[in-house]
Motif scaffolding. Structure first.
Motif, PDB file in Angstrom:
ATOM      1  N   TYR A 130    -165.302 -37.907   7.028  1.00 25.97           N
ATOM      2  CA  TYR A 130    -165.713 -36.905   8.017  1.00 25.97           C
ATOM      3  C   TYR A 130    -165.408 -37.302   9.457  1.00 25.97           C
ATOM      4  CZ  TYR A 130    -167.614 -34.188   4.265  1.00 25.97           C
ATOM      5  OH  TYR A 130    -167.718 -33.431   3.138  1.00 25.97           O
ATOM      6  N   CYS A 131    -164.907 -38.492   9.682  1.00 28.02           N
ATOM      7  CA  CYS A 131    -164.480 -38.872  11.033  1.00 28.02           C
ATOM      8  C   CYS A 131    -163.261 -38.041  11.404  1.00 28.02           C
ATOM      9  CB  CYS A 131    -164.131 -40.357  11.105  1.00 28.02           C
ATOM     10  SG  CYS A 131    -163.299 -40.810  12.665  1.00 28.02           S
ATOM     11  N   PRO A 132    -163.301 -37.300  12.513  1.00 26.69           N
ATOM     12  CA  PRO A 132    -162.151 -36.453  12.868  1.00 26.69           C
ATOM     13  C   PRO A 132    -160.880 -37.265  13.110  1.00 26.69           C
ATOM     14  CG  PRO A 132    -164.045 -36.035  14.316  1.00 26.69           C
ATOM     15  CD  PRO A 132    -164.390 -37.227  13.503  1.00 26.69           C
ATOM     16  N   LEU A 133    -161.005 -38.551  13.439  1.00 22.74           N
ATOM     17  CA  LEU A 133    -159.836 -39.394  13.697  1.00 22.74           C
ATOM     18  C   LEU A 133    -159.529 -40.316  12.520  1.00 22.74           C
ATOM     19  CD1 LEU A 133    -160.754 -40.522  17.351  1.00 22.74           C
ATOM     20  CD2 LEU A 133    -159.180 -38.702  16.679  1.00 22.74           C
ATOM     21  N   HIS A 134    -160.368 -40.316  11.512  1.00 17.98           N
ATOM     22  CA  HIS A 134    -160.253 -41.248  10.373  1.00 17.98           C
ATOM     23  C   HIS A 134    -160.095 -42.686  10.860  1.00 17.98           C
ATOM     24  CE1 HIS A 134    -160.176 -37.890   7.700  1.00 17.98           C
ATOM     25  NE2 HIS A 134    -159.113 -37.384   8.295  1.00 17.98           N
ATOM     26  N   ILE A 135    -160.862 -43.020  11.859  1.00 14.72           N
ATOM     27  CA  ILE A 135    -160.695 -44.327  12.473  1.00 14.72           C
ATOM     28  C   ILE A 135    -161.836 -45.270  12.097  1.00 14.72           C
ATOM     29  CG2 ILE A 135    -161.856 -43.997  14.706  1.00 14.72           C
ATOM     30  CD1 ILE A 135    -159.014 -44.947  15.868  1.00 14.72           C
ATOM     31  N   VAL A 136    -162.714 -44.790  11.255  1.00 14.18           N
ATOM     32  CA  VAL A 136    -163.766 -45.625  10.674  1.00 14.18           C
ATOM     33  C   VAL A 136    -163.586 -45.536   9.166  1.00 14.18           C
ATOM     34  CG1 VAL A 136    -165.333 -43.637  10.838  1.00 14.18           C
ATOM     35  CG2 VAL A 136    -166.296 -45.917  10.451  1.00 14.18           C
ATOM     36  N   GLY A 137    -163.956 -46.584   8.449  1.00 14.52           N
ATOM     37  CA  GLY A 137    -163.834 -46.481   6.996  1.00 14.52           C
ATOM     38  C   GLY A 137    -163.925 -47.831   6.312  1.00 14.52           C
ATOM     39  N   VAL A 138    -163.927 -47.781   4.994  1.00 18.64           N
ATOM     40  CA  VAL A 138    -164.121 -48.997   4.202  1.00 18.64           C
ATOM     41  C   VAL A 138    -162.827 -49.819   4.179  1.00 18.64           C
ATOM     42  CG1 VAL A 138    -164.635 -49.894   1.886  1.00 18.64           C
ATOM     43  CG2 VAL A 138    -165.930 -47.946   2.799  1.00 18.64           C
ATOM     44  N   ASP A 139    -162.925 -51.081   4.548  1.00 10.87           N
ATOM     45  CA  ASP A 139    -161.772 -51.981   4.480  1.00 10.87           C
ATOM     46  C   ASP A 139    -161.549 -52.386   3.027  1.00 10.87           C
ATOM     47  OD1 ASP A 139    -159.893 -53.949   6.092  1.00 10.87           O
ATOM     48  OD2 ASP A 139    -160.841 -55.117   4.484  1.00 10.87           O
ATOM     49  N   PRO A 140    -160.282 -52.389   2.576  1.00 10.32           N
ATOM     50  CA  PRO A 140    -160.015 -52.632   1.151  1.00 10.32           C
ATOM     51  C   PRO A 140    -160.488 -54.003   0.652  1.00 10.32           C
ATOM     52  CG  PRO A 140    -157.966 -52.592   2.429  1.00 10.32           C
ATOM     53  CD  PRO A 140    -159.049 -52.079   3.316  1.00 10.32           C
ATOM     54  N   GLU A 141    -160.565 -54.980   1.529  1.00 11.62           N
ATOM     55  CA  GLU A 141    -160.969 -56.306   1.071  1.00 11.62           C
ATOM     56  C   GLU A 141    -162.442 -56.598   1.357  1.00 11.62           C
ATOM     57  OE1 GLU A 141    -158.119 -60.237   1.180  1.00 11.62           O
ATOM     58  OE2 GLU A 141    -157.963 -58.707   2.718  1.00 11.62           O
ATOM     59  N   LEU A 142    -162.857 -56.192   2.565  1.00 10.77           N
ATOM     60  CA  LEU A 142    -164.244 -56.483   2.956  1.00 10.77           C
ATOM     61  C   LEU A 142    -165.224 -55.617   2.177  1.00 10.77           C
ATOM     62  CD1 LEU A 142    -163.666 -56.654   6.833  1.00 10.77           C
ATOM     63  CD2 LEU A 142    -163.883 -58.589   5.255  1.00 10.77           C
ATOM     64  N   LYS A 143    -164.708 -54.494   1.657  1.00 10.90           N
ATOM     65  CA  LYS A 143    -165.510 -53.549   0.860  1.00 10.90           C
ATOM     66  C   LYS A 143    -166.728 -53.044   1.622  1.00 10.90           C
ATOM     67  CE  LYS A 143    -163.080 -54.628  -2.953  1.00 10.90           C
ATOM     68  NZ  LYS A 143    -161.808 -53.903  -3.086  1.00 10.90           N
ATOM     69  N   LYS A 144    -166.604 -52.990   2.912  1.00 12.14           N
ATOM     70  CA  LYS A 144    -167.639 -52.425   3.765  1.00 12.14           C
ATOM     71  C   LYS A 144    -166.966 -51.559   4.811  1.00 12.14           C
ATOM     72  CE  LYS A 144    -171.283 -54.593   2.115  1.00 12.14           C
ATOM     73  NZ  LYS A 144    -172.479 -53.897   1.601  1.00 12.14           N
ATOM     74  N   SER A 145    -167.697 -50.604   5.329  1.00 17.38           N
ATOM     75  CA  SER A 145    -167.133 -49.786   6.388  1.00 17.38           C
ATOM     76  C   SER A 145    -166.961 -50.647   7.636  1.00 17.38           C
ATOM     77  CB  SER A 145    -168.069 -48.616   6.672  1.00 17.38           C
ATOM     78  OG  SER A 145    -167.540 -47.854   7.725  1.00 17.38           O
ATOM     79  N   VAL A 146    -165.849 -50.430   8.298  1.00 18.47           N
ATOM     80  CA  VAL A 146    -165.584 -51.165   9.531  1.00 18.47           C
ATOM     81  C   VAL A 146    -165.217 -50.160  10.617  1.00 18.47           C
ATOM     82  CG1 VAL A 146    -164.904 -53.354   8.479  1.00 18.47           C
ATOM     83  CG2 VAL A 146    -163.192 -51.570   8.758  1.00 18.47           C
ATOM     84  N   LYS A 147    -165.661 -50.456  11.833  1.00 19.87           N
ATOM     85  CA  LYS A 147    -165.256 -49.604  12.959  1.00 19.87           C
ATOM     86  C   LYS A 147    -165.305 -50.394  14.252  1.00 19.87           C
ATOM     87  CE  LYS A 147    -167.717 -46.465  14.917  1.00 19.87           C
ATOM     88  NZ  LYS A 147    -167.666 -47.161  16.209  1.00 19.87           N
ATOM     89  N   CYS A 148    -164.713 -49.821  15.279  1.00 22.29           N
ATOM     90  CA  CYS A 148    -164.680 -50.471  16.594  1.00 22.29           C
ATOM     91  C   CYS A 148    -166.098 -50.630  17.129  1.00 22.29           C
ATOM     92  CB  CYS A 148    -163.849 -49.624  17.551  1.00 22.29           C
ATOM     93  SG  CYS A 148    -163.935 -50.204  19.253  1.00 22.29           S
ATOM     94  N   ASP A 149    -166.434 -51.864  17.503  1.00 24.15           N
ATOM     95  CA  ASP A 149    -167.742 -52.123  18.125  1.00 24.15           C
ATOM     96  C   ASP A 149    -167.571 -52.574  19.577  1.00 24.15           C
ATOM     97  OD1 ASP A 149    -166.687 -54.592  17.811  1.00 24.15           O
ATOM     98  OD2 ASP A 149    -168.363 -55.448  16.689  1.00 24.15           O
ATOM     99  N   LEU A 150    -166.402 -52.299  20.127  1.00 23.42           N
ATOM    100  CA  LEU A 150    -166.064 -52.704  21.501  1.00 23.42           C
ATOM    101  C   LEU A 150    -166.164 -54.224  21.670  1.00 23.42           C
ATOM    102  CD1 LEU A 150    -167.847 -49.823  23.482  1.00 23.42           C
ATOM    103  CD2 LEU A 150    -165.400 -50.051  23.064  1.00 23.42           C
TER     104      LEU A 150
END
Lengths: 609, 151
Positions: free
Chosen positions: B100-120
């Protein structure tokens, strides 16, 4: 397992059987040859036999990375290695852009392709999956359109692709491989090898992480490399205007090819240089992967007949060989002609050489221009006609010239050899060597034929670069072999990383050594690259010797030997038979080769070959 | 603190972006300890035959769909930077945030198996530091105090 920037695997693809396998990267290959050019030199020698037809299915086409490719080390590239259908020599061709790193993100140090598909295919490599996909619908597309078409077909806008254009499909002997995006593995005809395999493209996307051995040390070395690039005046010039600034400089220095090398001064050189390109073309910049230099200036032709053509910088070699060498000085027209070469997928350097040759042959009445076409210096339409007829093999003249000037002059006879500008069949690069005999020696001895990137002696001979703290005299053959050997070895060694020549204007051997040590855990010092390069250089020499190359092939085209320069700072200069003989003898001696140009037992032993 | 609120953000300047990906290399290095631009938390789109390069960073949305759709409320606002950050302890890797992210810029990393996103990067973004051209700039957005929102 210890972290390292190698992926540890090679992908072997057989197009005939439509099979692939993944093998470990041999440890000895890694130890002795490091990567890139080193891998290519060793693998090509081992995988082929003497006399192999480069356009046969057996000939390997290799896309090879180095231990610093795909890392944050600035300004790194990758290379294609195969046997050249243009020269019959060992061939490596280096490319920037974004394709090289992707090979490693998919998990491989290199991709080695053999065989021939029954009908046109492209490869889709995503991590450990390899698909052979039909390219029937894409065959006939130009190289850039094919890049789009493959991504659309896959629905993978983020895939990285290499493609061939019609030139590669038609096995033009100087066809190129167009690498993500519009970066060329340009010289020597790797695109023809790809076309002969019925391989239209290779698309890659990977999710693997490229690690390094010691991340804090690696980050520190990257900072040093970036700082060195930032402090380099040459790198700053490249950021400002790419290699276009060299055009006016080369003419002033008397080394710019003019009218098929009949002179080395072009009175209108400025019309092709940085000022003209800033005015007529440049808009912004496009960097290769991980490169702070961003030498590529992107832009568009805005006015005139070729308006709204999107164009990259017309870099030095193309501007010189399609521009001044053909006496064409409308930079917009030159941009148009170079773009045609890029789209058809033929080397603009060799194309410029072939067109210059044809214009002169037409002047002398050896070849006839087709109805309505003017084949003469200054003719944009004539150049355009020849580019199309070579790439599309439209007529006899196009088919003749598409074999390169060496073969064309052999077929034509009538003393056309006197102005066929090539070394070992590779059309001469855009640095006229009369007045700079060291540069001539570099062409004579370069592993892939006439090439300026295997030792740029003009930097010493007219560029003001010092050797051991001393200025280097231009108009002498004395001492040139020793300087050249040092250049060739160092460049070959760092081409194993795979470095970009432009980054190397800033980054020192010490910093490359720190980067490599931190990336792989193998402790090396600044002297490592010359030692490695010497091994690689001798390995490629062994290949060329096995192909039957002899000392008499280590020579310059007749014009450089027989015709003294009519004007400019090197007026009266040529590189005589005696000059060549003296330099060749010096060179073989400093290389530890015998009089036949063969590495001695002792040399091979020293290098572990 | 003044009554105005300040919010950190990364300003993207496509006119200066060269598509070199040094930002993505720096980002993936922090996230993964190695390099792969596809797994970085910002994107670059190349268009028009490589003439234009558009860097895209997380918008740190006021109305954040990623946080809105998270079934376990794993995405929340950092009090120092105001960045939306993923609590990996809570994340169940359902990847609804990505969908549902309009930019698809957040999401589950294939290896970390957790959602990852920019935290500045906690306030000192490494992508901005790595950019050689100023295509990424660190900026503060200053907002006048509104009724009921002051300190």
């Amino acid at each position: 397992m210890m972290a390292t920037s190698y992926m540890g695997k090679l992908l072997w693809v057989d197009l005939s059987a439509q099979r692939f396998r993944v093998d470990q990267t041999p440890e000895k290959l890694q130890t002795d040859f490091v990567g890139g050019k080193g891998f290519g030199a060793k693998l090509l020698y081992d995988l082929t036999r003497a006399g192999l037809d480069p356009l046969s299915p057996e000939c390997p086409l290799m896309f090879l990375t180095g231990p610093l490719t795909a890392t944050a080390a600035p300004s790194m590239r990758a290379c294609v290695v195969t046997k050249s259908p243009l020269t019959g020599t060992y061939l490596d061709s280096f490319f920037g852009g974004r394709f090289g790193p992707e090979i490693k993100y998919a998990g491989y140090d290199g991709i080695i392709i053999t065989g021939r598909a029954e009908s046109p295919v492209y490869l889709w490599i995503h991590d450990d999956t390899v698909e052979f996909r039909s390219a029937e619908g894409i065959w006939g597309n130009n190289a850039l359109a094919a890049n789009d078409a493959i991504k659309n077909d896959l629905g993978e806008p983020e895939a990285m692709a290499v493609t061939i254009g019609q030139g590669g499909e038609n096995q033009v002997r100087f066809a190129l491989i167009s690498c993500e995006y519009n970066r060329q593995a340009g010289r020597g005809g790797a695109g023809a090898v790809m076309g002969a395999k019925n391989l239209k493209g290779v698309a890659v996307k990977g999710t693997q992480v490229v690690n390094v051995h010691d991340l804090p040390a690696f980050k520190q070395a990257c900072q040093q490399a970036n700082a060195a690039i930032a402090e380099s005046e040459v790198c700053e010039t490249l950021t400002y205007g790419g290699t276009s600034t060299s055009i006016p400089w080369a003419s002033l220095s008397g080394v710019l090819p003019y009218r098929n090398y009949s002179d080395q001064v072009d009175p209108k050189a400025e019309k092709l240089g940085d000022e003209a390109q800033h005015k007529h073309l440049f808009l912004g910049k496009a960097a290769c992967f991980g490169c702070p230099i961003r030498c590529s200036q992107m832009g568009a032709v805005r006015t005139g007949k070729y308006a709204h053509l999107i164009t990259d910088i017309v870099e030095y070699e193309s501007a010189a060989l399609i521009g001044s060498n053909l006496d064409i000085h409308d930079i917009r027209a030159v941009a148009h002609l170079v773009k045609l070469c890029d789209e058809y997928g033929i080397d603009s350097m060799s194309a410029g050489g072939a067109i210059g040759f044809a214009f002169e042959a037409a002047q002398k009445g050896v070849i006839n221009a087709p109805e309505g076409i003017r084949l003469d210096f200054g003719s944009v339409e004539g150049a355009e006609y020849l580019i199309r007829s070579m790439a599309l093999q439209e007529d006899e003249l196009g088919r003749l010239l598409s074999q390169g000037v060496k073969h064309a002059s052999e077929i034509l006879g009538r003393d056309t050899e006197a102005y066929a500008m090539h070394v070992k069949g590779l059309e001469s690069p855009a640095w006229g060597p009369r007045g700079t005999p060291g540069m001539g020696l570099a062409y004579m001895t370069a592993d892939r034929g006439g090439c300026h990137q295997r030792g740029f002696m003009i930097g010493y001979e007219v560029g003001g670069e010092e050797y051991n703290g001393q200025p280097v005299e231009a108009h002498t053959v004395v001492g040139k072999a020793e300087i050249l050997k040092g250049e060739q070895d160092y460049l070959a060694g760092t081409d194993a990383l795979v470095k970009c020549d432009f980054g190397a204007f800033g980054v020192s051997a010490e910093i490359y050594a720190r980067l490599l040590t931190a990336a792989t855990g193998r402790r090396v010092d600044a002297g490592f690259f010359s030692e490695l390069g010497e091994r690689i250089w001798n390995q490629t020499r062994l290949f060329n010797l096995r192909e039957g190359f002899r000392p008499e092939d280590d020579r310059l085209p007749r014009r450089f030997v027989e015709e003294a320069l009519p004007s400019g700072p090197h007026k009266g200069q040529r590189i005589s038979e005696e000059d060549m003989t003296a330099m060749r003898a010096d060179y073989y001696q400093v290389r530890g080769w015998d009089e036949q140009g063969r590495p001695t037992e002792q040399t091979l032993k020293k290098l572990g070959l | 603190m003044s009554s105005a609120s300040r919010q950190l953000f990364i300003k993207t300047n496509f006119d200066r972006c060269t598509g070199c990906e040094l930002c993505q290399l720096a980002c993936s290095e922090r996230l993964l300890g190695g390099y792969n631009p596809h797994r970085a938390l910002l994107q670059i789109t190349h268009t028009c035959e490589n003439l234009y390069h558009f860097p895209t960073v997380c918008n740190q949305c006021k109305n954040a769909y990623c946080a809105n759709v998270c079934p376990v409320k794993a995405i929340g606002r950092d009090s120092d930077t105001s960045a939306l950050v993923v609590d990996r302890e809570k994340c169940v890797a359902c990847n609804l945030c990505h969908r549902y992210c309009p930019l698809h810029i957040v999401g589950v990393d294939p290896e970390l198996k957790k959602s990852v996103k920019c935290d500045l990067c906690g306030g000192n973004p490494l992508c901005v530091a790595a950019c050689p051209t100023g295509a990424l700039e660190l900026a503060w957005c200053e907002k006048p105090a509104e009724a009921g929102e002051g300190e």
